[in-house]
Design a protein around this motif. Structure first.
Motif, PDB file in Angstrom:
ATOM      1  N   ASP A   1      -2.608   7.004   3.646  1.00  0.00           N
ATOM      2  CA  ASP A   1      -3.509   5.888   3.966  1.00  0.00           C
ATOM      3  C   ASP A   1      -4.947   6.307   3.701  1.00  0.00           C
ATOM      4  O   ASP A   1      -5.241   7.501   3.579  1.00  0.00           O
ATOM      5  N   SER A   2      -5.825   5.321   3.552  1.00  0.00           N
ATOM      6  CA  SER A   2      -7.231   5.695   3.417  1.00  0.00           C
ATOM      7  C   SER A   2      -8.104   4.530   3.862  1.00  0.00           C
ATOM      8  O   SER A   2      -7.706   3.361   3.733  1.00  0.00           O
TER       9      SER A   2
ATOM     10  N   LEU B   1      -8.363   0.293   2.839  1.00  0.00           N
ATOM     11  CA  LEU B   1      -7.148  -0.398   2.380  1.00  0.00           C
ATOM     12  C   LEU B   1      -7.103  -1.835   2.917  1.00  0.00           C
ATOM     13  O   LEU B   1      -6.787  -2.774   2.182  1.00  0.00           O
ATOM     14  N   ASN B   2      -7.435  -2.006   4.200  1.00  0.00           N
ATOM     15  CA  ASN B   2      -7.381  -3.364   4.759  1.00  0.00           C
ATOM     16  C   ASN B   2      -8.455  -4.257   4.147  1.00  0.00           C
ATOM     17  O   ASN B   2      -8.233  -5.450   3.925  1.00  0.00           O
TER      18      ASN B   2
ATOM     19  N   GLY C   1      -6.827   2.614   8.248  1.00  0.00           N
ATOM     20  CA  GLY C   1      -5.389   2.590   7.958  1.00  0.00           C
ATOM     21  C   GLY C   1      -5.023   1.390   7.108  1.00  0.00           C
ATOM     22  O   GLY C   1      -5.847   0.859   6.359  1.00  0.00           O
ATOM     23  N   THR C   2      -3.761   0.954   7.217  1.00  0.00           N
ATOM     24  CA  THR C   2      -3.305  -0.219   6.479  1.00  0.00           C
ATOM     25  C   THR C   2      -2.401  -1.060   7.361  1.00  0.00           C
ATOM     26  O   THR C   2      -1.447  -0.525   7.943  1.00  0.00           O
TER      27      THR C   2
ATOM     28  N   THR D   1       2.418   2.433   5.160  1.00  0.00           N
ATOM     29  CA  THR D   1       2.488   3.058   3.842  1.00  0.00           C
ATOM     30  C   THR D   1       3.560   4.141   3.832  1.00  0.00           C
ATOM     31  O   THR D   1       4.153   4.453   4.864  1.00  0.00           O
TER      32      THR D   1
ATOM     33  N   ARG E   1      -9.209  10.995   7.240  1.00  0.00           N
ATOM     34  CA  ARG E   1      -8.667   9.738   6.710  1.00  0.00           C
ATOM     35  C   ARG E   1      -8.689   8.626   7.751  1.00  0.00           C
ATOM     36  O   ARG E   1      -8.301   7.495   7.451  1.00  0.00           O
TER      37      ARG E   1
ATOM     38  N   THR F   1       0.868  -1.181   0.000  1.00  0.00           N
ATOM     39  CA  THR F   1       0.000   0.000   0.000  1.00  0.00           C
ATOM     40  C   THR F   1       0.905   1.232   0.000  1.00  0.00           C
ATOM     41  O   THR F   1       1.882   1.280   0.758  1.00  0.00           O
TER      42      THR F   1
END
Ligand code: F6P
Length: 373
Positions: A13-14, A17-18, A67-68, A72, A300, A9
C-alpha cells in the motif's frame, strides 16, 4: 452506451491510493457518466470476484485517508497460491472481467503490478495502470504517488534522530525503505542532512564510511547520522550478488537456474542483517557508540501529503479521460505538469534506479555528504 470499469490496488500500500481511486471514480462516474466497481485485495479479489461498490458516497471523504479502501495484495495472476499450490489464474481473471461486463480494468500499483497488467493486456483485456509506490522506482514517470509522503516521514525521522545522536555523541544508522532503489534514502538523507548516505546503486567501502565519520570527529563533530537504503551493500557483497543475478539470467537450463536462485537466496539471507552489521562495524572502526533505527512500515502509513494527493488526483482524472477516449494498454505517467499515456510494454520489467551521477547525488557531495564510494 455506458462504459463499465473495474479498479484494483495491488502491491504494497502507499499513501495517495485512495486519492487516486477517488480521482478515477469521480471523473469516470460524475463527469463522464460511466460506472465503476472495485475488486478487493488486488488481483486475488478479481480471481475470486470479490467486488466492492464504488458509488459517490463510497468515494467521499477518502482523499485524506492512508492505505487503500480496497485492500491490496502481492499476488501475481499467473502464479497465485491456492491451497499451497501455485496456479495460473489469468483465464479466471478474463472470465470475471467479461462476467462483470467491463470495458476497462484500472490497476494501481508499482513495478510488479505493471508486469501483471501487461500480461492481462496480452490476454485481450483493456488495461490502464497508475504508478504508485513509496520507492519511486517505476520507469517512464517523473514520480509515483506515495513517494512524497514517505519522503516527509523519513526526513522527519532523521531530524528527530539528530538531536539524540548529538546529545549522546553517537552514530545512528537509520534504515530507509526503497526495495532495490535508493530514491527515498537519498531524498530524505539530503533533506534531513545525513552525514553519510548509502544506496543500492552506489556500493560502498566500509573503511571510506568510517573515515568520513572519523574526519567529522577530528573537526569536533562527535556524532553522525548514516542514512542507509534497505538495499544498500558493501562493494564485495554487491559484486557477488550481481554475479549470481547474471548467472540466473544467463542460465541455460532449469538446474543452472535453480542453482543461481539458491546462491541468491543464501546471499540474501547473509545480507538480511546488513544494517545491524554496519552499525557494529562502524562502532569498532570509529570508537563511537552506534545505534540502529529501522523506520520500516511507518514510512508507508498515514495520511498522504498535499503533493501526493495532487499527483494522485491528476493521474486518476487523466486515467478517466483515457477510458473515455478508449485509449488502453498504457500507464498514466507524470511528466512535468502533464499526465501522459506510456505503452505498458515500455514500463513493465524496467526499474528507475538512481543514476550514480544524478544531480541529487552531486548536490549532496557538494555539501560534504559521504556515499562511501
Ligand atoms: O515497495 C514498497 C515497499 O515498502 C518497499 O520499500 C519494501 O522493500 C517493501 O515494500 C516491503 O514489503 P512488505 O510490505 O511486503 O513487507
Amino acid at each position: 452506451m455506458t462504459k463499465h470499469i473495474g479498479i484494483l490496488t495491488a502491491g504494497g500500500d502507499s499513501p495517495g491510493l485512495n486519492a487516486a481511486i477517488r480521482g478515477v471514480g469521480k471523473a469516470a462516474q460524475g463527469y463522464y457518466g460511466m460506472q465503476m466497481i472495485g475488486f478487493r485485495d488486488g488481483f486475488r479479489g478479481l480471481v475470486e470476484n470479490r467486488t466492492a461498490r464504488m458509488d459517490g458516497d463510497v468515494l467521499s471523504g477518502i482523499l485524506t485517508r492512508g492505505g487503500t479502501i480496497l485492500g491490496t495484495g502481492r499476488d501475481k495472476p499467473h502464479r497465485m497460491t491456492f491451497g499451497g499450490k501455485k496456479q495460473d489464474m489469468t483465464d479466471t481473471i478474463v472470465e470475471n472481467y467479461r462476467a462483470n461486463h467491463l470495458d476497462a480494468l484500472i490497476c494501481l500499483g508499482g513495478g510488479g503490478t505493471q508486469k501483471n497488467a501487461l500480461q492481462l493486456m496480452q490476454k485481450g483485456l483493456n488495461i490502464i495502470t497508475l504508478p504508485k509506490t513509496i520507492d519511486n522506482d517505476v520507469a517512464m514517470t517523473d514520480s509515483t504517488f506515495g513517494f512524497d509522503t514517505a519522503l516527509g516521514i523519513a526526513t522527519d525521522a532523521i531530524d528527530r534522530l539528530h538531536s539524540t545522536a548529538h546529545s549522546h555523541h553517537r552514530i545512528i544508522v537509520v534504515e530507509i525503505m526503497g526495495h532495490r532503489a535508493g530514491w527515498l534514502a537519498l531524498g530524505s538523507g539530503i533533506a534531513g542532512g545525513a552525514d553519510v548516505i548509502l544506496l543500492p546503486e552506489i556500493p560502498y567501502d566500509l573503511e571510506t564510511v568510517a573515515k568520513a565519520i572519523r574526519k567529522r570527529l577530528r573537526s569536533g563533530k562527535n556524532f553522525s547520522i548514516v542514512a542507509v537504503a534497505e538495499g544498500a551493500l558493501p562493494k564485495e557483497q554487491a559484486l557477488l550478488t550481481r554475479a549470481a543475478e547474471e548467472r540466473k539470467l544467463k542460465a541455460e537450463d532449469k538446474k543452472a537456474r535453480k542453482q543461481a536462485k539458491q546462491e541468491l537466496a543464501i546471499l540474501g539471507a547473509a545480507n538480511a542483517n546488513h544494517t545491524v552489521w554496519l552499525s557494529q562495524r562502524l562502532e569498532e572502526l570509529t570508537g563511537l557508540e552506534s545505534r540502529v533505527t529501522i523506520l520500516g512500515h511507518l514510512q508507508r502509513g498515514g495520511t498522504p501529503s498535499a503533493a501526493d494527493r495532487l499527483l494522485a488526483t491528476r493521474l486518476g482524472t487523466a486515467c478517466a479521460d483515457l477510458v473515455a477516449e478508449g485509449h488502453y494498454g498504457v500507464m498514466v505517467a507524470a511528466r512535468g505538469e502533464e499526465a501522459v499515456p506510456v505503452p505498458l510494454e515500455e514500463v513493465a520489467g524496467r526499474k528507475k534506479l538512481v543514476p550514480p551521477d544524478h544531480p541529487w547525488v552531486e548536490s549532496a557531495k557538494r555539501v560534504g555528504t559521504s556515499f562511501g564510494d
